[in-house]
Design a protein around this motif. Sequence first.
Motif, PDB file in Angstrom:
ATOM      1  N   PRO A  88     -61.744 -39.047  98.160  1.00 19.24           N
ATOM      2  CA  PRO A  88     -60.582 -38.421  97.542  1.00 19.24           C
ATOM      3  C   PRO A  88     -59.790 -39.429  96.716  1.00 19.24           C
ATOM      4  O   PRO A  88     -59.836 -40.631  96.969  1.00 19.24           O
ATOM      5  N   ASP A  89     -59.063 -38.929  95.724  1.00 12.96           N
ATOM      6  CA  ASP A  89     -58.238 -39.822  94.913  1.00 12.96           C
ATOM      7  C   ASP A  89     -56.979 -40.248  95.660  1.00 12.96           C
ATOM      8  O   ASP A  89     -56.532 -41.390  95.519  1.00 12.96           O
ATOM      9  N   VAL A  90     -56.404 -39.345  96.438  1.00 15.81           N
ATOM     10  CA  VAL A  90     -55.222 -39.651  97.248  1.00 15.81           C
ATOM     11  C   VAL A  90     -55.349 -38.961  98.596  1.00 15.81           C
ATOM     12  O   VAL A  90     -55.745 -37.789  98.655  1.00 15.81           O
ATOM     13  N   VAL A  91     -55.023 -39.669  99.671  1.00 15.66           N
ATOM     14  CA  VAL A  91     -54.861 -39.031 100.976  1.00 15.66           C
ATOM     15  C   VAL A  91     -53.413 -39.225 101.409  1.00 15.66           C
ATOM     16  O   VAL A  91     -52.802 -40.253 101.116  1.00 15.66           O
ATOM     17  N   LYS A  92     -52.850 -38.215 102.106  1.00 13.39           N
ATOM     18  CA  LYS A  92     -51.439 -38.256 102.482  1.00 13.39           C
ATOM     19  C   LYS A  92     -51.279 -37.953 103.967  1.00 13.39           C
ATOM     20  O   LYS A  92     -50.792 -36.907 104.372  1.00 13.39           O
ATOM     21  N   PRO A  93     -51.683 -38.885 104.847  1.00 12.58           N
ATOM     22  CA  PRO A  93     -51.477 -38.668 106.278  1.00 12.58           C
ATOM     23  C   PRO A  93     -50.060 -39.042 106.691  1.00 12.58           C
ATOM     24  O   PRO A  93     -49.389 -39.825 106.007  1.00 12.58           O
ATOM     25  N   ASN A  94     -49.602 -38.499 107.820  1.00 15.12           N
ATOM     26  CA  ASN A  94     -48.352 -38.989 108.386  1.00 15.12           C
ATOM     27  C   ASN A  94     -48.654 -40.112 109.373  1.00 15.12           C
ATOM     28  O   ASN A  94     -49.824 -40.468 109.594  1.00 15.12           O
ATOM     29  N   ALA A  95     -47.630 -40.668 109.972  1.00 19.53           N
ATOM     30  CA  ALA A  95     -47.809 -41.841 110.819  1.00 19.53           C
ATOM     31  C   ALA A  95     -48.724 -41.551 112.008  1.00 19.53           C
ATOM     32  O   ALA A  95     -49.595 -42.366 112.349  1.00 19.53           O
ATOM     33  N   ALA A  96     -48.544 -40.396 112.636  1.00 18.40           N
ATOM     34  CA  ALA A  96     -49.374 -40.061 113.798  1.00 18.40           C
ATOM     35  C   ALA A  96     -50.822 -39.839 113.392  1.00 18.40           C
ATOM     36  O   ALA A  96     -51.747 -40.273 114.089  1.00 18.40           O
ATOM     37  N   GLU A  97     -51.039 -39.153 112.259  1.00 18.42           N
ATOM     38  CA  GLU A  97     -52.404 -38.862 111.814  1.00 18.42           C
ATOM     39  C   GLU A  97     -53.160 -40.120 111.431  1.00 18.42           C
ATOM     40  O   GLU A  97     -54.339 -40.282 111.756  1.00 18.42           O
ATOM     41  N   ILE A  98     -52.487 -41.044 110.737  1.00 18.96           N
ATOM     42  CA  ILE A  98     -53.186 -42.252 110.300  1.00 18.96           C
ATOM     43  C   ILE A  98     -53.457 -43.179 111.477  1.00 18.96           C
ATOM     44  O   ILE A  98     -54.492 -43.846 111.523  1.00 18.96           O
ATOM     45  N   ALA A  99     -52.571 -43.181 112.468  1.00 20.38           N
ATOM     46  CA  ALA A  99     -52.809 -43.984 113.665  1.00 20.38           C
ATOM     47  C   ALA A  99     -53.985 -43.429 114.460  1.00 20.38           C
ATOM     48  O   ALA A  99     -54.793 -44.184 115.024  1.00 20.38           O
ATOM     49  N   ALA A 100     -54.107 -42.101 114.497  1.00 18.10           N
ATOM     50  CA  ALA A 100     -55.180 -41.471 115.261  1.00 18.10           C
ATOM     51  C   ALA A 100     -56.557 -41.797 114.694  1.00 18.10           C
ATOM     52  O   ALA A 100     -57.522 -41.984 115.449  1.00 18.10           O
TER      53      ALA A 100
END
Length: 218
Positions: A88-100
């Motif tokens: 993907p060109d951009v991913v937009k996770p939140n803090a919990a999602e990116i930590a997981a």
Amino acid sequence: MAWAICEKPRPSASGRGGVTTPAEWELFSRRYAALLAGVRVVVLSGSTPPGLPADAYAQLIRTAASAGALTVLDTSGPALLHALQAPPDVVKPNAAEIAAVTGCEDLARAAAALRVRGARAVVASAGADGLHAITPEGAWRAAPPEQLCGNPTGAGDACVAAIAAGLEAGFAWPDILRTAVALSPAVPCPAAGDVDAAVYHRFLTEMSVEEARPARPH
């Protein structure tokens, strides 16, 4: 033109959402490809219903890329990891999602890890503390001038919409982040989905966007 698509699959007995058959997925994929003509940015967001292939988002990203469209992906878990293969060109996770998905609590290092795994740009949301972005052009932190209380429903979607609109308009990343962070806190109004225009315009002028040193991947 920026474009997003959302479907409401029929409920499943398990309550996990709609079950999509292979035939439905094939029909959707053909319709999706046909709608990409003239589209410059595609938003792909949400969890995937049971029945879809594990790399469903990766397939949609590749289809968009072949049509010349950029993709902004907002999902989590295995769907996010499989999509990074596209990429993907951009991913937009939140803090919990990116930590997981990375096993790292440090937002900057986790964002760098997703770039190493394939994402061209990562915009990680720290909630009321704003955004951390790492892109091919550099890394930035964007924070709102103050924190607001209210109904946060739709704040993440507003952030994604601002990113997509900025990409479509050809804005530089600091300007995209400024708009995204200004719009997200303007959402917490009494009614979900409303935007306080006065808050948005005030935050847009008071926003702090600082260049950051790219972190080492986790």
